[in-house]
Design an enzyme around this catalytic site. Structure first.
Site, PDB file in Angstrom:
ATOM      1  N   TYR A 172      11.074  15.327  -9.257  1.00 43.31           N
ATOM      2  CA  TYR A 172      11.822  15.009 -10.463  1.00 43.31           C
ATOM      3  C   TYR A 172      12.842  13.914 -10.185  1.00 43.31           C
ATOM      4  O   TYR A 172      13.087  13.552  -9.034  1.00 43.31           O
ATOM      5  CB  TYR A 172      12.514  16.259 -11.020  1.00 43.31           C
ATOM      6  CG  TYR A 172      13.736  16.712 -10.249  1.00 43.31           C
ATOM      7  CD1 TYR A 172      13.621  17.303  -9.002  1.00 43.31           C
ATOM      8  CD2 TYR A 172      15.019  16.522 -10.772  1.00 43.31           C
ATOM      9  CE1 TYR A 172      14.745  17.711  -8.297  1.00 43.31           C
ATOM     10  CE2 TYR A 172      16.153  16.932 -10.073  1.00 43.31           C
ATOM     11  CZ  TYR A 172      16.004  17.523  -8.837  1.00 43.31           C
ATOM     12  OH  TYR A 172      17.120  17.908  -8.130  1.00 43.31           O
TER      13      TYR A 172
ATOM     14  N   ARG B 243      12.773   5.761  -6.178  1.00 41.50           N
ATOM     15  CA  ARG B 243      12.806   7.021  -5.427  1.00 41.50           C
ATOM     16  C   ARG B 243      11.720   7.971  -5.929  1.00 41.50           C
ATOM     17  O   ARG B 243      11.099   8.683  -5.139  1.00 41.50           O
ATOM     18  CB  ARG B 243      14.191   7.668  -5.533  1.00 41.50           C
ATOM     19  CG  ARG B 243      14.322   8.896  -4.635  1.00 41.50           C
ATOM     20  CD  ARG B 243      15.735   9.442  -4.596  1.00 41.50           C
ATOM     21  NE  ARG B 243      16.170   9.886  -5.912  1.00 41.50           N
ATOM     22  CZ  ARG B 243      17.414  10.252  -6.202  1.00 41.50           C
ATOM     23  NH1 ARG B 243      18.359  10.211  -5.270  1.00 41.50           N
ATOM     24  NH2 ARG B 243      17.737  10.646  -7.418  1.00 41.50           N
TER      25      ARG B 243
ATOM     26  N   ARG C  29      -5.384  28.459  -9.637  1.00 46.66           N
ATOM     27  CA  ARG C  29      -4.432  28.651  -8.542  1.00 46.66           C
ATOM     28  C   ARG C  29      -5.133  28.732  -7.185  1.00 46.66           C
ATOM     29  O   ARG C  29      -5.917  29.641  -6.927  1.00 46.66           O
ATOM     30  CB  ARG C  29      -3.610  29.925  -8.780  1.00 46.66           C
ATOM     31  CG  ARG C  29      -2.482  30.092  -7.764  1.00 46.66           C
ATOM     32  CD  ARG C  29      -1.668  31.350  -8.016  1.00 46.66           C
ATOM     33  NE  ARG C  29      -0.546  31.427  -7.092  1.00 46.66           N
ATOM     34  CZ  ARG C  29      -0.650  31.856  -5.833  1.00 46.66           C
ATOM     35  NH1 ARG C  29      -1.813  32.269  -5.368  1.00 46.66           N
ATOM     36  NH2 ARG C  29       0.419  31.877  -5.056  1.00 46.66           N
TER      37      ARG C  29
ATOM     38  N   LYS D 261      12.570  14.453  -3.504  1.00 46.69           N
ATOM     39  CA  LYS D 261      13.266  15.109  -4.622  1.00 46.69           C
ATOM     40  C   LYS D 261      12.314  16.085  -5.301  1.00 46.69           C
ATOM     41  O   LYS D 261      11.831  15.866  -6.417  1.00 46.69           O
ATOM     42  CB  LYS D 261      13.833  14.072  -5.609  1.00 46.69           C
ATOM     43  CG  LYS D 261      14.997  14.621  -6.432  1.00 46.69           C
ATOM     44  CD  LYS D 261      15.795  13.507  -7.047  1.00 46.69           C
ATOM     45  CE  LYS D 261      16.801  13.989  -8.086  1.00 46.69           C
ATOM     46  NZ  LYS D 261      17.771  14.967  -7.643  1.00 46.69           N
TER      47      LYS D 261
ATOM     48  N   GLU E  15      24.856  18.118   2.669  1.00 46.38           N
ATOM     49  CA  GLU E  15      25.167  17.575   1.335  1.00 46.38           C
ATOM     50  C   GLU E  15      25.501  18.735   0.420  1.00 46.38           C
ATOM     51  O   GLU E  15      25.525  19.887   0.846  1.00 46.38           O
ATOM     52  CB  GLU E  15      23.985  16.767   0.801  1.00 46.38           C
ATOM     53  CG  GLU E  15      22.709  17.576   0.651  1.00 46.38           C
ATOM     54  CD  GLU E  15      21.519  16.761   0.132  1.00 46.38           C
ATOM     55  OE1 GLU E  15      21.720  15.746  -0.547  1.00 46.38           O
ATOM     56  OE2 GLU E  15      20.380  17.175   0.393  1.00 46.38           O
TER      57      GLU E  15
ATOM     58  N   LEU F 237      19.142  14.218   0.535  1.00 42.62           N
ATOM     59  CA  LEU F 237      18.507  13.363  -0.472  1.00 42.62           C
ATOM     60  C   LEU F 237      19.156  11.977  -0.408  1.00 42.62           C
ATOM     61  O   LEU F 237      20.381  11.877  -0.345  1.00 42.62           O
ATOM     62  CB  LEU F 237      18.708  13.965  -1.872  1.00 42.62           C
ATOM     63  CG  LEU F 237      17.963  13.200  -2.960  1.00 42.62           C
ATOM     64  CD1 LEU F 237      16.487  13.566  -2.939  1.00 42.62           C
ATOM     65  CD2 LEU F 237      18.542  13.477  -4.327  1.00 42.62           C
TER      66      LEU F 237
END
Ligand code: PDD
Length: 285
Positions: free
Chosen positions: A33, A52, A100, A149, A182, A207
């Site tokens: 995301y 990114r 799945r 991310k 972070e 990140l």
């Protein structure tokens, strides 16, 4: 006004927007995301966020759901349809829908794309910046590739919840050597006694924040001393200033860490100046 959400090729009223139950994002958190700030109806640092996003997708072997130019149009259109002036636009791409099974679907399926936009309360954010926030430290229990991310955010969710239960706004995550990696949803910074800005270097353990990169450029342009190195919790307690950076919060001064006041317990001048300067350096589109 009802909210409008982009899902897989069209705009839907939020209550009608849906993703299949066998979406791999839903079942495996197999997706990535981006969150991009919206200010005055325009996107902030969009180019870097899209770069990114492309990198995150590449690292996981997920195809781009559409060209970057088309995605940019969808993001702007989502902001426009939701009449967001100040807020964020959220983009999520997952590997797609498939029965799945752990390995990637073969042949590959179409990635799923969701784009949302929402307003934020700018007055409230400014009040928080003026007052400063509290953070609490806790062990970093995330996986080894948090430079991607990924939507797999359970450790971040638990850390943030623990912070809120402790009366703090953000959690600072700490590695096995007692050094801050972070925040749960932000990059972490301190200003040492001699005025040096310190933030952890890029690697697989943080990140690569877009706001972090822009703040580094501002610091360099202003001739501020800057060191990209890990810092310990003890150093943070003794810092002159501390702050966090993220797209949705820009620069937020940290005035308490684990209940201890930082500096004189009020937001520091460097953090405040970086916050003020941010949008003069950021790219608008
Ligand atoms: N969070 N580190 C983590 C773990 C983050 O989740 C974020 C962003 C950042 C800051 O990156 P940037 O400056 O590019 O926003 C650092 C977003 C805002 C979120 O999850 O809502």
């Amino acid at each position: 006004m009802s909210r409008i959400v982009y899902v897989n090729g069209r705009f839907w009223p939020a209550r009608k927007a849906a993703i299949a139950v066998e979406d791999r994002g839903y079942q495996f958190a197999d997706g990535v995301y981006e969150v991009c700030e919206v200010r005055g109806g325009r996107l902030v640092d969009e180019r870097r966020h899209l770069a990114r996003l492309a990198r995150s997708l590449g690292e996981l072997g997920i195809a781009l759901p559409m060209s970057m130019a088309a995605l940019s149009l969808v993001m702007h259109e989502t902001v426009r349809r939701n009449r967001v002036s100040d807020g964020i636009v959220y983009v999520q791409v997952t590997r797609g829908v498939s029965r799945r099974d752990f390995p990637f679907p073969a042949p590959a399926v179409k990635p799923s794309l969701v784009v949302l936009a929402r307003s934020s309360d700018r007055t409230r954010l400014e009040a928080m910046a003026a007052k400063g926030i509290a953070v609490v430290t806790m062990p970093d229990i995330r996986w080894g590739r948090v430079d991607i991310k990924s939507i797999a955010l359970l450790p971040n969710v638990l850390a943030k919840q623990a912070a809120r239960e402790a009366g703090a706004w953000e959690a600072w995550l700490v590695d096995e050597d007692g050094r801050v990696t972070e925040g749960a949803s932000s990059n972490a910074w301190i200003v040492s006694a001699d005025g040096t800005l310190i933030t952890r270097p890029l690697g697989s353990d943080i990140l690569p924040g877009v706001t972090r990169a822009v703040v580094m450029e501002i610091a360099k342009a202003r001739g501020l001393a800057l060191a990209e190195r890990p810092f310990t919790v003890a150093e943070a307690y003794a810092a002159r200033e501390a702050f966090i950076t993220s797209a949705s919060q820009i620069v937020l001064p940290v005035t308490r860490i684990d209940g201890r006041p930082i500096g004189d317990g009020a937001p520091g001048p460097i953090a405040a100046a970086l916050r003020r300067a941010y949008h003069d350096h950021a790219e608008f589109s």
